[in-house]
Design an enzyme around this catalytic site. Structure first.
Site, mmCIF file in Angstrom:
data_model
loop_
_atom_site.group_PDB
_atom_site.id
_atom_site.type_symbol
_atom_site.label_atom_id
_atom_site.label_comp_id
_atom_site.label_asym_id
_atom_site.label_seq_id
_atom_site.Cartn_x
_atom_site.Cartn_y
_atom_site.Cartn_z
ATOM 1 N N CYS A 92 9.213 1.714 -2.671
ATOM 2 C CA CYS A 92 10.154 2.426 -3.530
ATOM 3 C C CYS A 92 10.269 1.687 -4.863
ATOM 4 O O CYS A 92 10.116 0.478 -4.929
ATOM 5 C CB CYS A 92 11.548 2.555 -2.931
ATOM 6 S SG CYS A 92 11.588 3.392 -1.353
ATOM 7 N N ARG A 95 4.630 2.491 -6.269
ATOM 8 C CA ARG A 95 5.402 1.867 -5.190
ATOM 9 C C ARG A 95 5.820 2.868 -4.105
ATOM 10 O O ARG A 95 6.321 2.482 -3.054
ATOM 11 C CB ARG A 95 6.663 1.214 -5.765
ATOM 12 C CG ARG A 95 6.390 0.173 -6.806
ATOM 13 C CD ARG A 95 7.679 -0.389 -7.341
ATOM 14 N NE ARG A 95 8.384 -1.139 -6.339
ATOM 15 C CZ ARG A 95 8.189 -2.429 -6.066
ATOM 16 N NH1 ARG A 95 7.297 -3.098 -6.751
ATOM 17 N NH2 ARG A 95 8.882 -3.036 -5.146
ATOM 18 N N TRP A 97 9.273 5.799 -1.019
ATOM 19 C CA TRP A 97 8.304 5.713 0.080
ATOM 20 C C TRP A 97 9.165 5.694 1.337
ATOM 21 O O TRP A 97 9.873 4.722 1.592
ATOM 22 C CB TRP A 97 7.480 4.433 -0.051
ATOM 23 C CG TRP A 97 6.395 4.306 0.975
ATOM 24 C CD1 TRP A 97 5.128 4.813 0.894
ATOM 25 C CD2 TRP A 97 6.456 3.610 2.226
ATOM 26 N NE1 TRP A 97 4.412 4.479 2.020
ATOM 27 C CE2 TRP A 97 5.196 3.748 2.854
ATOM 28 C CE3 TRP A 97 7.453 2.894 2.882
ATOM 29 C CZ2 TRP A 97 4.910 3.191 4.091
ATOM 30 C CZ3 TRP A 97 7.165 2.338 4.130
ATOM 31 C CH2 TRP A 97 5.905 2.489 4.716
ATOM 32 N N ASN A 129 15.743 -0.010 -2.896
ATOM 33 C CA ASN A 129 14.405 -0.342 -2.398
ATOM 34 C C ASN A 129 14.594 -1.404 -1.321
ATOM 35 O O ASN A 129 15.191 -2.442 -1.591
ATOM 36 C CB ASN A 129 13.554 -0.885 -3.559
ATOM 37 C CG ASN A 129 12.279 -1.560 -3.075
ATOM 38 O OD1 ASN A 129 11.709 -1.152 -2.070
ATOM 39 N ND2 ASN A 129 11.850 -2.577 -3.776
ATOM 40 N N GLY A 130 14.088 -1.127 -0.115
ATOM 41 C CA GLY A 130 14.239 -2.095 0.973
ATOM 42 C C GLY A 130 14.687 -1.384 2.239
ATOM 43 O O GLY A 130 14.575 -0.149 2.346
ATOM 44 N N GLU A 139 -13.648 -5.168 3.796
ATOM 45 C CA GLU A 139 -13.048 -4.670 2.560
ATOM 46 C C GLU A 139 -13.615 -3.292 2.186
ATOM 47 O O GLU A 139 -12.868 -2.397 1.788
ATOM 48 C CB GLU A 139 -13.273 -5.703 1.437
ATOM 49 C CG GLU A 139 -12.760 -5.330 0.068
ATOM 50 C CD GLU A 139 -11.258 -5.056 0.009
ATOM 51 O OE1 GLU A 139 -10.541 -5.330 0.985
ATOM 52 O OE2 GLU A 139 -10.815 -4.527 -1.032
ATOM 53 N N LYS A 160 -11.311 0.011 1.841
ATOM 54 C CA LYS A 160 -11.263 0.829 0.626
ATOM 55 C C LYS A 160 -11.539 2.285 0.969
ATOM 56 O O LYS A 160 -10.839 3.177 0.511
ATOM 57 C CB LYS A 160 -12.313 0.372 -0.402
ATOM 58 C CG LYS A 160 -12.068 -0.883 -1.176
ATOM 59 C CD LYS A 160 -10.913 -0.858 -2.141
ATOM 60 C CE LYS A 160 -9.643 -1.231 -1.466
ATOM 61 N NZ LYS A 160 -9.232 -2.586 -1.453
ATOM 62 N N GLU A 165 -8.694 3.996 3.142
ATOM 63 C CA GLU A 165 -7.373 4.193 2.532
ATOM 64 C C GLU A 165 -7.355 5.290 1.482
ATOM 65 O O GLU A 165 -6.325 5.912 1.269
ATOM 66 C CB GLU A 165 -6.752 2.885 2.016
ATOM 67 C CG GLU A 165 -7.283 2.315 0.751
ATOM 68 C CD GLU A 165 -6.546 1.028 0.333
ATOM 69 O OE1 GLU A 165 -5.332 0.929 0.507
ATOM 70 O OE2 GLU A 165 -7.224 0.138 -0.194
ATOM 71 N N HIS A 173 -22.733 -6.191 20.962
ATOM 72 C CA HIS A 173 -21.688 -6.441 21.957
ATOM 73 C C HIS A 173 -20.757 -5.238 22.132
ATOM 74 O O HIS A 173 -19.659 -5.382 22.654
ATOM 75 C CB HIS A 173 -20.878 -7.679 21.570
ATOM 76 C CG HIS A 173 -21.723 -8.911 21.514
ATOM 77 N ND1 HIS A 173 -22.251 -9.507 22.632
ATOM 78 C CD2 HIS A 173 -22.182 -9.622 20.456
ATOM 79 C CE1 HIS A 173 -22.973 -10.544 22.267
ATOM 80 N NE2 HIS A 173 -22.955 -10.641 20.953
ATOM 81 N N LYS A 180 1.944 0.637 -3.048
ATOM 82 C CA LYS A 180 1.254 -0.534 -3.582
ATOM 83 C C LYS A 180 1.779 -1.837 -2.996
ATOM 84 O O LYS A 180 1.014 -2.676 -2.540
ATOM 85 C CB LYS A 180 1.391 -0.530 -5.102
ATOM 86 C CG LYS A 180 0.667 -1.676 -5.792
ATOM 87 C CD LYS A 180 -0.815 -1.460 -5.745
ATOM 88 C CE LYS A 180 -1.588 -2.604 -6.342
ATOM 89 N NZ LYS A 180 -2.988 -2.597 -5.882
HETATM 90 O O1 M6R Z 1 0.391 -7.350 -2.721
HETATM 91 P P1 M6R Z 1 -0.415 -7.891 -1.590
HETATM 92 O O2 M6R Z 1 -1.714 -8.481 -2.044
HETATM 93 O O3 M6R Z 1 0.333 -8.854 -0.730
HETATM 94 O O4 M6R Z 1 -0.765 -6.622 -0.708
HETATM 95 C C1 M6R Z 1 -1.465 -6.748 0.487
HETATM 96 C C2 M6R Z 1 -1.920 -5.408 1.004
HETATM 97 O O5 M6R Z 1 -0.834 -4.559 1.197
HETATM 98 C C3 M6R Z 1 -2.918 -4.736 0.045
HETATM 99 O O6 M6R Z 1 -4.019 -5.539 -0.198
HETATM 100 C C4 M6R Z 1 -3.390 -3.386 0.631
HETATM 101 O O7 M6R Z 1 -4.136 -3.605 1.781
HETATM 102 C C5 M6R Z 1 -4.196 -2.608 -0.413
HETATM 103 N N1 M6R Z 1 -3.737 -1.260 -0.486
HETATM 104 C C6 M6R Z 1 -5.658 -2.582 -0.120
HETATM 105 O O8 M6R Z 1 -6.374 -1.878 -1.071
#
Ligand code: M6R
Length: 619
Positions: free
Chosen positions: A2, A27, A74, A100-101, A491, A495, A498, A514, A614
């Site tokens: 948020c 956010r 969010w 927010n929280g 990674e 990507k 997501e 395995h 984010k």
């Molecule tokens: O702000 P942070 O680096 O702590 O965030 C960690 C993850 O939430 C962040 O890397 C998330 O996995 C991304 N959306 C990946 O692209």
């Protein structure tokens, strides 16, 4: 998650709020709302869906007023709808709150407020806050806010307005970020700096248990026991263009293309006359020498950077390293103490699990080093030492340039520690640094190949989409790699899933036999990272095994590699020649672009994928 904003000044509050929320939409973006003070009292508007829906509604029926608060959500408690959208109000409609929280004890508070006769209209945890403020309000908004927050358990950054306290916004925080923007004849509060950077670059970072009151003419910060606090404003050095798309269709693409410059900056800022230096580290060389091991703790992409860090640190600095996701670390009984250096990697510096892991590590006597991108973030402030990545604001939810910058810092830290521990010779140190310094240029060359909209990766993405539909949506992605590029397999998969919602997994290629090899038939597209390395031949064998079972292969290979062509890979993407140690920095570029173009082919919202935000400031 948020984003919140509060404004007092002479501009139309509606405009400031909408602009600010547009910079905070990363956010959370399932609903948005605003409360503006004017002669009618508290004028409230809330809309389910993206900010644009709220903006359109306000364009049709603007709200007058020069003081207000806004929110982009969010959802945690209560589905995304108009009713659950913020701001939330008390029974009288005079008080409005954005939050927010998470309020962990909201049920208990709600039940007691219900008994007192308060009426609730949403399913949110937040709604208890305006009712508590209503209960305590005796003509002084700040005092009522303080009394209310003393009862809250959990995390919050809030902004509050009251009809009877015109021209003022009260804010408070505990474990969720809140910055105060200091303007001329106007002041702001917000979850993050980009929300207010159009108006001021002078900010204060609020700390936990601090309360701020902003009016047109001033900012007052106090602690919850009422003691006034004098905080020194910080000047933000980057300008707002860094938080804009600058002609790119998406932030993600812009941020991918910024990576060579980000890396250049990492190198420029931390090296001088052939030596790595971390001036701001606050952990001395003598202390660094004493650590027997390193624990790297992070989430998501930052965790993958940490995993890559393990390979480099163990090989060159000869220190045992274990890597953990923050959410696991914090609830285990981690064996860390004074002999361990705990490195918390976090772009936002606000990730709740990583912050909790940091506190757990400190509680156990370990020294904590933060690698953060966001200046003044909670992790940066609570760590014993911090190295900033200075990658500039990363807006797309899918992290790209922050990853490169985190890797860059970890490479430099590896060299720094290797030198300190004398685990490599001075000549080797020099040679490695020289090789590293070549990477931004190589990255420029590589990115140059993908500048045009019609590039190889875009064409492969189109091809995948055709194949996917031809196989009745059964296709998906696997990513295989070995050694220092294995974290890149994770990674690449992260990507892709997501932003394109297509199933994708990353595996160490040697693990295929395995179990995962049972998955292989004509459905999966298997991205094999087979660049020149000590495990190159092993990767070629893995490619054969997949081909023999019908899998479609996209190989990521080193340019000029003729041998791999004999293995009849279906598609190939090349990266420039570079020492294996630094290859992850180049390998990740086609992986990021592949995810981007697949999501684009399928027409998804690349910068704001569903269900994500984010910075994950909730558990
Ligand atoms: O702000 P942070 O680096 O702590 O965030 C960690 C993850 O939430 C962040 O890397 C998330 O996995 C991304 N959306 C990946 O692209």
């Amino acid at each position: 998650m948020c984003g919140i904003i509060g404004y007092v000044g002479n501009r139309k509050a509606q405009d400031v709020i909408l602009k600010g929320l547009s910079r905070l939409e990363y956010r959370g973006y399932d609903s948005a709302g605003a409360a503006i003070l004017n002669h009618d009292g508290v004028d409230l508007i809330k809309r389910q869906g993206k900010l644009k829906i709220l903006a359109d509604a306000l364009a049709k029926k603007p709200i007058e007023g020069k003081t207000g608060i806004g929110h982009t959500r969010w959802a945690t408690h209560g589905i995304p709808n108009d009713r659950n959208a913020h701001p939330h109000t008390d029974c009288t409609g005079k008080i409005a709150v954005v939050h927010n929280g998470i309020i962990e004890n909201y049920l208990e508070l709600k039940n007691s407020l219900l008994k007192d006769g308060h009426k609730f209209s949403s399913q949110t945890d937040t709604e208890v806050i305006p009712h508590l403020i209503e209960k305590f309000y005796k003509g002084d908004l700040e005092k009522a806010v303080v009394k209310a927050i003393k009862l809250l358990k959990g995390s919050y950054a809030i902004a509050v307005v009251h009809k009877d306290s015109p021209d003022r916004v009260v804010g408070a925080r505990l474990d969720s970020p809140l910055v105060v923007g200091i303007g001329k004849g106007e002041n702001f509060i917000a979850s993050d700096v980009p929300a207010i950077l159009d108006y001021t670059n002078s900010v204060l970072y609020l700390d936990n248990n601090e309360v701020v009151t902003i009016t047109r003419s001033g900012v007052k910060v106090s602690d919850i026991s009422g003691g006034q606090i004098n905080k020194k404003p910080v000047k933000i050095k980057w300008d707002i263009s860094a938080a804009e798309k600058s002609g790119y269709p998406h932030f993600m693409l812009k941020e991918i293309f910024e990576q060579a410059d980000v890396l250049r900056k990492v190198l420029e800022e931390r090296t001088e006359r052939g030596k790595v230096s971390f001036e701001e580290l606050k952990i001395t060389d003598a202390e660094l020498k004493k650590f027997k091991r390193i624990a790297i703790v992070a989430c998501g992409t930052a965790y993958h950077a940490g995993l890559t860090g393990k390979y480099m640190l163990e090989e060159y600095a000869k220190i045992p390293v274990w890597v953990d996701t923050s959410s696991e670390f914090r609830y285990r009984d981690p064996i860390v103490g004074p002999g361990t250096l705990v490195i918390i990697v976090s772009q936002s510096g606000e990730t709740a699990d990583s912050l909790a892991a940091l506190r757990e590590a400190k509680k156990r006597g370990a020294k904590v080093l933060g690698i953060c991108n966001v200046l003044g973030s909670s992790i940066a402030r609570e760590a014993d030492g911090v190295i900033y990545t200075h990658a500039g604001p990363e807006i797309a939810v899918a992290s790209t340039k922050a990853y490169t910058a985190q890797l860059g810092i970890l490479y430099l830290l590896t060299l720094y520690l290797a030198r300190l521990h004398k685990t490599i010779t001075p000549a080797r140190y020099k040679g490695l640094l020289k090789e590293f310094e070549r990477v931004p240029r190589l990255m420029d060359d590589l990115l140059g190949e993908y500048r045009s909209e019609y590039n190889t990766i875009a064409a492969y993405a189109q091809e995948f989409k055709r194949y996917y539909f031809a196989r009745q949506n059964k296709s998906y992605f696997l990513y295989l790699a070995r050694n220092i590029n294995f974290p890149n397999a994770l990674e690449g998969a992260l990507k892709l899933k997501e932003i394109s919602y297509i199933s994708a997994e990353g595996y160490p290629a040697g693990e295929m036999k395995h179990g995962p090899i049972a998955l292989i038939d004509e459905n999966p597209w298997v991205v094999c990272i087979a660049t020149q390395s000590k495990t190159y031949d092993k990767m070629l064998s893995n490619i054969q095994e997949i081909k023999a079972r019908g899998g479609i292969i996209i190989a990521i290979a080193t340019e000029g590699d003729k041998e791999i062509l004999h293995h009849k890979v279906n598609y190939m993407l090349e990266i420039p020649k570079v020492a294996e140690l630094f290859s992850p920095l180049l390998v990740v570029i086609p992986l990021q672009l592949l995810a981007y173009y697949v999501a684009k082919e399928f027409g998804y919202d690349i910068d704001q994928p569903r269900n994500l935000a984010k910075s994950v400031t909730v558990e």
